[in-house]
Design an enzyme around this catalytic site. Structure first.
Site, mmCIF file in Angstrom:
data_model
loop_
_atom_site.group_PDB
_atom_site.id
_atom_site.type_symbol
_atom_site.label_atom_id
_atom_site.label_comp_id
_atom_site.label_asym_id
_atom_site.label_seq_id
_atom_site.Cartn_x
_atom_site.Cartn_y
_atom_site.Cartn_z
ATOM 1 N N SER A 149 -13.540 -42.914 -24.179
ATOM 2 C CA SER A 149 -14.543 -43.132 -23.121
ATOM 3 C C SER A 149 -14.312 -42.145 -21.971
ATOM 4 O O SER A 149 -15.258 -41.638 -21.372
ATOM 5 C CB SER A 149 -14.443 -44.557 -22.567
ATOM 6 O OG SER A 149 -15.172 -45.446 -23.374
ATOM 7 N N HIS B 88 -7.459 -48.306 -7.490
ATOM 8 C CA HIS B 88 -6.537 -47.244 -7.063
ATOM 9 C C HIS B 88 -6.938 -45.915 -7.672
ATOM 10 O O HIS B 88 -6.541 -44.856 -7.207
ATOM 11 C CB HIS B 88 -5.076 -47.602 -7.390
ATOM 12 C CG HIS B 88 -4.755 -47.574 -8.848
ATOM 13 N ND1 HIS B 88 -5.289 -48.464 -9.739
ATOM 14 C CD2 HIS B 88 -3.973 -46.743 -9.569
ATOM 15 C CE1 HIS B 88 -4.838 -48.176 -10.952
ATOM 16 N NE2 HIS B 88 -4.045 -47.138 -10.872
ATOM 17 N N ARG B 89 -7.729 -45.980 -8.750
ATOM 18 C CA ARG B 89 -8.413 -44.802 -9.306
ATOM 19 C C ARG B 89 -9.875 -45.208 -9.490
ATOM 20 O O ARG B 89 -10.159 -46.364 -9.819
ATOM 21 C CB ARG B 89 -7.866 -44.437 -10.686
ATOM 22 C CG ARG B 89 -6.405 -44.094 -10.712
ATOM 23 C CD ARG B 89 -6.208 -42.585 -10.564
ATOM 24 N NE ARG B 89 -4.832 -42.229 -10.830
ATOM 25 C CZ ARG B 89 -3.837 -42.330 -9.945
ATOM 26 N NH1 ARG B 89 -4.077 -42.805 -8.739
ATOM 27 N NH2 ARG B 89 -2.610 -41.964 -10.268
ATOM 28 N N LYS C 295 -13.993 -55.252 -15.970
ATOM 29 C CA LYS C 295 -14.481 -55.872 -17.209
ATOM 30 C C LYS C 295 -15.719 -56.691 -16.878
ATOM 31 O O LYS C 295 -15.843 -57.212 -15.768
ATOM 32 C CB LYS C 295 -13.411 -56.799 -17.805
ATOM 33 C CG LYS C 295 -13.661 -57.166 -19.241
ATOM 34 C CD LYS C 295 -13.210 -56.056 -20.169
ATOM 35 C CE LYS C 295 -13.456 -56.374 -21.612
ATOM 36 N NZ LYS C 295 -12.799 -55.380 -22.477
ATOM 37 N N LYS D 120 -3.733 -50.725 -19.018
ATOM 38 C CA LYS D 120 -4.016 -49.879 -20.181
ATOM 39 C C LYS D 120 -4.241 -48.423 -19.756
ATOM 40 O O LYS D 120 -3.673 -47.497 -20.320
ATOM 41 C CB LYS D 120 -5.282 -50.428 -20.859
ATOM 42 C CG LYS D 120 -5.500 -49.978 -22.257
ATOM 43 C CD LYS D 120 -6.768 -50.625 -22.825
ATOM 44 C CE LYS D 120 -6.633 -52.126 -23.018
ATOM 45 N NZ LYS D 120 -7.798 -52.710 -23.717
HETATM 46 P P1 NAD Z 1 -16.998 -56.988 -32.402
HETATM 47 O O1 NAD Z 1 -17.923 -57.996 -31.844
HETATM 48 O O2 NAD Z 1 -17.537 -55.699 -32.886
HETATM 49 O O3 NAD Z 1 -16.139 -57.614 -33.607
HETATM 50 C C1 NAD Z 1 -15.439 -58.815 -33.541
HETATM 51 C C2 NAD Z 1 -15.315 -59.323 -34.980
HETATM 52 O O4 NAD Z 1 -14.433 -60.440 -35.001
HETATM 53 C C3 NAD Z 1 -16.638 -59.784 -35.575
HETATM 54 O O5 NAD Z 1 -16.771 -59.288 -36.879
HETATM 55 C C4 NAD Z 1 -16.534 -61.308 -35.537
HETATM 56 O O6 NAD Z 1 -17.280 -61.925 -36.570
HETATM 57 C C5 NAD Z 1 -15.044 -61.500 -35.734
HETATM 58 N N1 NAD Z 1 -14.555 -62.767 -35.169
HETATM 59 C C6 NAD Z 1 -14.927 -63.380 -34.033
HETATM 60 N N2 NAD Z 1 -14.233 -64.508 -33.857
HETATM 61 C C7 NAD Z 1 -13.393 -64.601 -34.914
HETATM 62 C C8 NAD Z 1 -12.406 -65.545 -35.306
HETATM 63 N N3 NAD Z 1 -12.140 -66.619 -34.570
HETATM 64 N N4 NAD Z 1 -11.730 -65.316 -36.456
HETATM 65 C C9 NAD Z 1 -11.983 -64.232 -37.208
HETATM 66 N N5 NAD Z 1 -12.904 -63.297 -36.885
HETATM 67 C C10 NAD Z 1 -13.594 -63.486 -35.758
HETATM 68 O O7 NAD Z 1 -15.899 -56.768 -31.258
HETATM 69 P P2 NAD Z 1 -14.906 -55.536 -31.108
HETATM 70 O O8 NAD Z 1 -15.523 -54.562 -30.181
HETATM 71 O O9 NAD Z 1 -14.413 -55.116 -32.441
HETATM 72 O O10 NAD Z 1 -13.710 -56.228 -30.284
HETATM 73 C C11 NAD Z 1 -12.689 -56.952 -30.934
HETATM 74 C C12 NAD Z 1 -11.502 -57.106 -29.984
HETATM 75 O O11 NAD Z 1 -11.035 -55.810 -29.603
HETATM 76 C C13 NAD Z 1 -11.801 -57.840 -28.683
HETATM 77 O O12 NAD Z 1 -10.638 -58.527 -28.269
HETATM 78 C C14 NAD Z 1 -12.071 -56.697 -27.715
HETATM 79 O O13 NAD Z 1 -11.857 -57.075 -26.362
HETATM 80 C C15 NAD Z 1 -11.045 -55.689 -28.188
HETATM 81 N N6 NAD Z 1 -11.315 -54.298 -27.830
HETATM 82 C C16 NAD Z 1 -12.486 -53.686 -28.168
HETATM 83 C C17 NAD Z 1 -12.680 -52.338 -27.841
HETATM 84 C C18 NAD Z 1 -13.914 -51.575 -28.268
HETATM 85 O O14 NAD Z 1 -13.931 -50.355 -28.086
HETATM 86 N N7 NAD Z 1 -14.917 -52.199 -28.847
HETATM 87 C C19 NAD Z 1 -11.689 -51.647 -27.142
HETATM 88 C C20 NAD Z 1 -10.495 -52.294 -26.824
HETATM 89 C C21 NAD Z 1 -10.321 -53.615 -27.181
#
Ligand code: NAD
Length: 476
Positions: free
Chosen positions: A368, A70-71, A111, A99
């Protein structure tokens, strides 16, 4: 409309998101046809492609889901994970749609994911795999600055985004906006200052705004400001690290536990986040870190008493199996989908306050959006006006000094004269976005007695905006 839930069956991630959003449909008494149009994932691409790894052919599987257009462009991260699947990708594409609507970022939701354990491949292999994946996405219409723009997520970062942008550039050199085909790039390759920390900073800014609302704080069973709060955080990756670092260094909170893949670190007097991160980079995990108690049962550490629990790792960490034992009065969802639908219901019944992912981790997509605008204008923010603002500041000071016959102190002069650079503007735009979004959610929650939790309030806001655009455009 959503399917009836089977209590014995664990929710899939997509079902969880759908059921949570359905609560907003009921509050709004939304036309079932419009609700179905909003919930449907428009398109899903699955690709399988071979790459030569150390003399052997390996076939990789990847997905890119477009939940809504839609966007445009549709926006959302790409994750590299050995447990990624289509259901998860569709769930997170839907989350992206909601979001973006909540924080007023004019994008649709998308995604992507690649089924891979990135730790098993070296840099050169990951580059070849990423470039091949990006080529597949671009050729099939799932990568372009106008229609579909990925960003980093679990297991990916600036480096992968730079490879994706470069691959697109070589395929479509005539696209003058090629650099905007992906966000979260390194600053030297079209990225924006402040994107790396953006999701974590957004989480901290969202929490700060929550603590500026004493009524909301009281309703959560807490008191005082953010400063004296005890925090347990799960995941010290991009999102978790920046969240914990900012909360500790700028807000004076105490990080009393850090939960990682190989266990948890506990210290009641507070843990030095930077030191843990450096230790993890060196040793690959948290086990053995000095100055904290180590336990290999990381999952149980989610149940520690604290003021704020921040799941920042991955989805489905708080489920019906452990929800009753969670002791934090406030859960700040930095990860996507860390609480399942059933656990969310149980926690809400117990009066636990949850600041939902679709609002709280929107800092990443917000910055972003700034990066994408910067790419389309081909100029960094602040370049035109910074010196002009400084000159105006100088004139104001000269006028004050002339009229009062007094000298403005140097520290005051420096503050007034300063023109904003890109990082300051990005942080200011992010702060404004998180504050306004929180205020709208809090207001919506209080103004309708059918809404008791922040997640439903946030989804009501999102669904209203998306439904309006569907109805106005006539695409339902
Ligand atoms: P990342 O890979 O940089 O970090 C994830 C961290 O979590 C790692 O250090 C990993 O070792 C740890 N981890 C993985 N499984 C685990 C578990 N079972 N228990 C404890 N620690 C665990 O990923 P990220 O970019 O930080 O993303 C983390 C979450 O945030 C995800 O759900 C992602 O979808 C969400 N998210 C990320 C962004 C972004 O800008 N990167 C934006 C919005 C949402």
């Amino acid at each position: 409309m959503p399917k009836k839930q089977n209590k014995n069956k664990p929710n899939s991630f997509r079902e969880s998101v759908d059921q949570m959003v359905a609560r907003a449909f009921r509050v709004l008494d939304l036309d079932p046809g419009v609700a179905a149009a909003i919930q449907a994932c428009n398109e899903i691409l699955q690709v399988k492609f071979p790459v030569d790894i150390r003399g052997r052919i390996e076939v990789f599987t990847g997905w890119r889901a477009v939940h809504s257009t839609h966007r445009l462009p549709a926006k959302g991260g790409i994750r590299y994970s050995p447990i990624v699947n289509q259901d998860q990708i569709e769930a997170m594409a839907a989350l992206m749609t909601y979001k973006c609507a909540i924080v007023d970022v004019p994008f649709g939701g998308s995604k992507g994911g690649l089924l891979i354990d990135p730790h098993k491949y070296d840099r050169d292999e990951l580059e070849r795999i990423t470039r091949r994946f990006a080529g597949e996405l671009a050729r099939k219409g799932f990568l372009s600055p106008a229609t579909n723009v990925p960003a980093p997520d679990l297991g990916t970062g600036e480096r992968e985004m730079a490879w994706i942008a470069d691959t697109y550039k070589h395929l479509y050199p005539e696209d003058i906006n090629y650099i905007g085909c992906v966000t979260g790039k390194p600053v030297g390759h079209g990225g924006i200052r402040g994107r790396n920390e953006a999701t974590g900073r957004g989480v901290a800014l969202g929490l700060r705004e929550f603590f500026r609302h004493p009524e909301d704080v009281k309703a959560a069973g807490l008191s005082g400001g953010l400063g004296d709060k005890r925090v347990v955080i799960q995941g010290l990756g991009n999102v978790g690290y920046h969240t914990a670092k900012i909360l500790r260094d700028e807000d004076n909170t105490k990080i009393v536990a850090i939960i990682e893949r190989d266990g948890a670190l506990l210290n009641d007097t507070g843990i030095a986040v930077d030191r843990v991160k450096n230790y993890m980079n060196e040793h690959g995990g948290v086990r053995g870190f000095p100055d904290a108690i180590y336990t290999d049962n990381g999952r149980a550490a989610l149940e520690l008493p604290c003021d704020i629990l921040i799941p920042a790792a991955m989805e489905a960490q708080i489920t019906a199996a452990n929800a009753e034992r969670i002791r934090a009065p406030l859960i700040a969802e930095a990860a996507n989908g860390p609480i399942t639908f059933e656990a969310d219901r149980m926690l809400c019944e117990r009066g636990v306050t949850i600041l939902p992912d679709a609002f709280l981790n929107a800092g990443g997509v917000t910055v972003s959006y700034f990066e994408w605008i910067r790419n389309l204008t081909h100029m960094r923010f602040g370049r035109m006006e910074r010196r002009w603002d400084e000159m105006r500041g100088q004139h104001v000071i000269s006028a004050i000094e002339m009229l009062t016959s007094q000298t403005v102190p140097d520290w005051m002069r420096a503050e007034i004269v300063q023109g904003a650079d890109e990082l300051a503007l990005v942080r200011s735009g992010l702060d404004d976005t998180m504050r306004l979004a929180y205020q709208e959610i809090s207001e919506t929650r209080r103004s309708d007695n059918k809404i008791s939790d922040y997640r439903t309030a946030a989804y009501v806001i999102a669904v209203k905006k998306i439904a309006r655009s569907y109805v106005e455009l006539g695409v339902y």
